[in-house]
Design an enzyme around this catalytic site. Structure first.
Site, PDB file in Angstrom:
ATOM      1  N   THR A 163       0.923  -1.178  -0.136  1.00  0.00           N
ATOM      2  CA  THR A 163      -0.139   0.473  -0.386  1.00  0.00           C
ATOM      3  C   THR A 163       0.915   1.003  -0.350  1.00  0.00           C
ATOM      4  OG1 THR A 163      -1.762   0.570   0.859  1.00  0.00           O
ATOM      5  CG2 THR A 163       0.026   0.834   2.728  1.00  0.00           C
ATOM      6  N   ASN A 164       0.375   2.138  -0.398  1.00  0.00           N
ATOM      7  CA  ASN A 164       1.080   3.860  -0.042  1.00  0.00           C
ATOM      8  C   ASN A 164       0.565   4.070   0.610  1.00  0.00           C
ATOM      9  OD1 ASN A 164       3.342   3.941  -2.313  1.00  0.00           O
ATOM     10  ND2 ASN A 164       1.451   3.122  -3.805  1.00  0.00           N
ATOM     11  N   LYS A 219      -3.885   3.119   6.209  1.00  0.00           N
ATOM     12  CA  LYS A 219      -4.471   1.863   5.881  1.00  0.00           C
ATOM     13  C   LYS A 219      -3.023   0.748   6.642  1.00  0.00           C
ATOM     14  CE  LYS A 219      -6.425   1.057   1.145  1.00  0.00           C
ATOM     15  NZ  LYS A 219      -6.262   0.312   0.713  1.00  0.00           N
ATOM     16  N   ASP A 273      -7.900  -3.779  -1.049  1.00  0.00           N
ATOM     17  CA  ASP A 273      -9.220  -2.660  -2.159  1.00  0.00           C
ATOM     18  C   ASP A 273      -9.758  -2.293  -1.420  1.00  0.00           C
ATOM     19  OD1 ASP A 273      -8.248  -1.428  -4.295  1.00  0.00           O
ATOM     20  OD2 ASP A 273      -9.459  -2.130  -5.137  1.00  0.00           O
ATOM     21  N   PHE A 327      -9.487   9.014   7.939  1.00  0.00           N
ATOM     22  CA  PHE A 327      -9.162   8.822   6.925  1.00  0.00           C
ATOM     23  C   PHE A 327     -10.401   9.040   5.674  1.00  0.00           C
ATOM     24  CE2 PHE A 327      -7.924   5.096   4.669  1.00  0.00           C
ATOM     25  CZ  PHE A 327      -8.492   4.025   5.170  1.00  0.00           C
ATOM     26  N   TYR A 337     -13.064   8.353   3.638  1.00  0.00           N
ATOM     27  CA  TYR A 337     -14.714   8.923   3.351  1.00  0.00           C
ATOM     28  C   TYR A 337     -15.544   8.897   5.208  1.00  0.00           C
ATOM     29  CZ  TYR A 337     -14.950   8.012  -1.496  1.00  0.00           C
ATOM     30  OH  TYR A 337     -14.779   8.363  -2.630  1.00  0.00           O
ATOM     31  N   LYS A 348     -12.682   2.089  15.974  1.00  0.00           N
ATOM     32  CA  LYS A 348     -13.083   1.948  14.230  1.00  0.00           C
ATOM     33  C   LYS A 348     -12.192   0.591  14.515  1.00  0.00           C
ATOM     34  CE  LYS A 348     -11.853   2.959   9.728  1.00  0.00           C
ATOM     35  NZ  LYS A 348     -10.372   3.834   8.893  1.00  0.00           N
ATOM     36  N   HIS A 391     -14.695  -1.938   8.803  1.00  0.00           N
ATOM     37  CA  HIS A 391     -14.507  -3.527   7.238  1.00  0.00           C
ATOM     38  C   HIS A 391     -13.035  -3.918   6.966  1.00  0.00           C
ATOM     39  CE1 HIS A 391     -13.693   0.741   7.055  1.00  0.00           C
ATOM     40  NE2 HIS A 391     -12.881   0.445   6.157  1.00  0.00           N
ATOM     41  N   ARG A 392     -11.867  -2.527   7.645  1.00  0.00           N
ATOM     42  CA  ARG A 392     -10.276  -3.331   7.703  1.00  0.00           C
ATOM     43  C   ARG A 392     -10.159  -4.719   8.471  1.00  0.00           C
ATOM     44  NH1 ARG A 392      -8.845   0.652   6.447  1.00  0.00           N
ATOM     45  NH2 ARG A 392      -8.830   0.089   4.187  1.00  0.00           N
TER      46      ARG A 392
HETATM   47  P1  ITT Z   1      -3.660   1.782  -2.032  1.00  0.00           P
HETATM   48  O1  ITT Z   1      -4.094   1.352  -3.445  1.00  0.00           O
HETATM   49  O2  ITT Z   1      -2.049   2.018  -2.129  1.00  0.00           O
HETATM   50  O3  ITT Z   1      -3.294   0.306  -1.229  1.00  0.00           O
HETATM   51  P2  ITT Z   1      -5.594   3.542  -2.082  1.00  0.00           P
HETATM   52  O4  ITT Z   1      -5.651   5.088  -1.112  1.00  0.00           O
HETATM   53  O5  ITT Z   1      -5.441   3.838  -3.106  1.00  0.00           O
HETATM   54  O6  ITT Z   1      -4.683   2.611  -1.249  1.00  0.00           O
HETATM   55  P3  ITT Z   1      -8.130   2.159  -2.206  1.00  0.00           P
HETATM   56  O7  ITT Z   1      -7.218   2.103  -3.886  1.00  0.00           O
HETATM   57  O8  ITT Z   1      -8.672   1.024  -1.563  1.00  0.00           O
HETATM   58  O9  ITT Z   1      -6.527   2.237  -1.251  1.00  0.00           O
HETATM   59  O10 ITT Z   1      -8.491   3.245  -2.374  1.00  0.00           O
HETATM   60  C1  ITT Z   1      -9.842   3.289  -1.457  1.00  0.00           C
HETATM   61  C2  ITT Z   1     -10.573   4.584  -1.816  1.00  0.00           C
HETATM   62  O11 ITT Z   1     -11.441   4.790  -0.367  1.00  0.00           O
HETATM   63  C3  ITT Z   1      -9.218   6.123  -0.923  1.00  0.00           C
HETATM   64  O12 ITT Z   1     -10.428   7.325  -1.970  1.00  0.00           O
HETATM   65  C4  ITT Z   1      -9.703   5.902   0.154  1.00  0.00           C
HETATM   66  O13 ITT Z   1      -9.654   7.219   1.336  1.00  0.00           O
HETATM   67  C5  ITT Z   1     -10.835   5.269   1.081  1.00  0.00           C
HETATM   68  N1  ITT Z   1     -11.005   4.355   1.834  1.00  0.00           N
HETATM   69  C6  ITT Z   1     -10.424   3.499   2.400  1.00  0.00           C
HETATM   70  N2  ITT Z   1     -10.194   2.738   3.252  1.00  0.00           N
HETATM   71  C7  ITT Z   1     -11.018   3.559   4.306  1.00  0.00           C
HETATM   72  C8  ITT Z   1     -11.497   4.026   5.677  1.00  0.00           C
HETATM   73  O14 ITT Z   1     -11.424   3.066   5.991  1.00  0.00           O
HETATM   74  N3  ITT Z   1     -12.074   4.508   5.805  1.00  0.00           N
HETATM   75  C9  ITT Z   1     -12.285   6.023   5.022  1.00  0.00           C
HETATM   76  N4  ITT Z   1     -12.798   6.383   3.618  1.00  0.00           N
HETATM   77  C10 ITT Z   1     -11.477   4.705   3.323  1.00  0.00           C
END
Ligand code: ITT
Length: 190
Positions: free
Chosen positions: A7-8, A12, A68, A148, A150, A171, A176-177
């Protein structure tokens, strides 16, 4: 045990480290010298999670897992879903994504939504997929400074506060995570 998380997203990484606990040393992409963006070209969370994990295995040689995540809103037929990171278009940040979501739900009374995380674990050439879901609703204002993405607009079922109003421990106990990561942990220790 050492494991790479593809992940970047620093948020997360922090959450997964907290959820997996001290038995695991979780390395991020920066720790293995991977600086490039991994192309996420699939149209499902499952597809993109597997692409990210396989990319690291192929290019860097590490067994690895990737997350994802999408926010699936009922009144929007599941959008933004797999496109949650770029809902407002390429180059826009989370604030723009949240603002667009608010706008698209402005006159909508059905506020039901869910977060879904898919984790792909790649060991050798085998990929294993697990997921985690939390149901809730989208409120019509932003509340809270934690978390972070949403989090400021999502209230999980059974609660009156948003994920952004919870501390990370709370949290991480219901998200979900957390649910997907619990399944990952079972696989890693078995
Ligand atoms: P990586 O692909 O590098 O892991 P990313 O931020 O691009 O990081 P995603 O492709 O999974 O991750 O995108 C998910 C989107 O949903 C991204 O805009 C996040 O801000 C949001 N998101 C993911 N997990 C979340 C959480 O636990 N709470 C709120 N928003 C979340």
């Amino acid at each position: 045990r050492k494991i790479v998380f593809a992940t970047n997203n620093a948020h997360k990484l922090e959450e997964i480290r907290a959820i997996l606990g001290k038995d695991f040393q979780v390395l991020g992409l920066g720790d293995i010298g991977c600086k490039e963006d991994i192309p996420e070209t699939a149209d499902t969370l499952e597809g993109n999670a597997e692409i990210k994990a396989r990319y690291v295995k192929e290019h860097y040689g590490y067994d690895c897992f990737a997350d994802d995540t999408g926010l699936e809103v009922e009144a929007l037929d599941g959008a933004p879903g797999v496109y949650s990171a770029r809902y407002a278009g390429p180059g826009h940040d989370s604030a723009a994504n949240v603002a667009l979501l608010m706008k698209n739900l402005q006159k909508e009374s059905n506020r039901a939504a869910r977060f879904r995380t898919v984790i792909a674990l790649v060991e050798g050439d085998k990929a294993t997929l697990v997921d985690g879901i939390v149901k809730g609703r989208i409120i019509d204002e932003l509340r809270g400074d934690n978390g972070f993405g949403y989090d400021p607009v999502f209230v999980p079922d059974g609660y009156d506060k948003t994920f952004a109003e919870m501390d990370s421990k709370e949290k991480n106990s219901i998200s979900h995570r957390a649910r997907a990561t619990a399944k990952l942990k079972n696989i890693l220790v078995s």
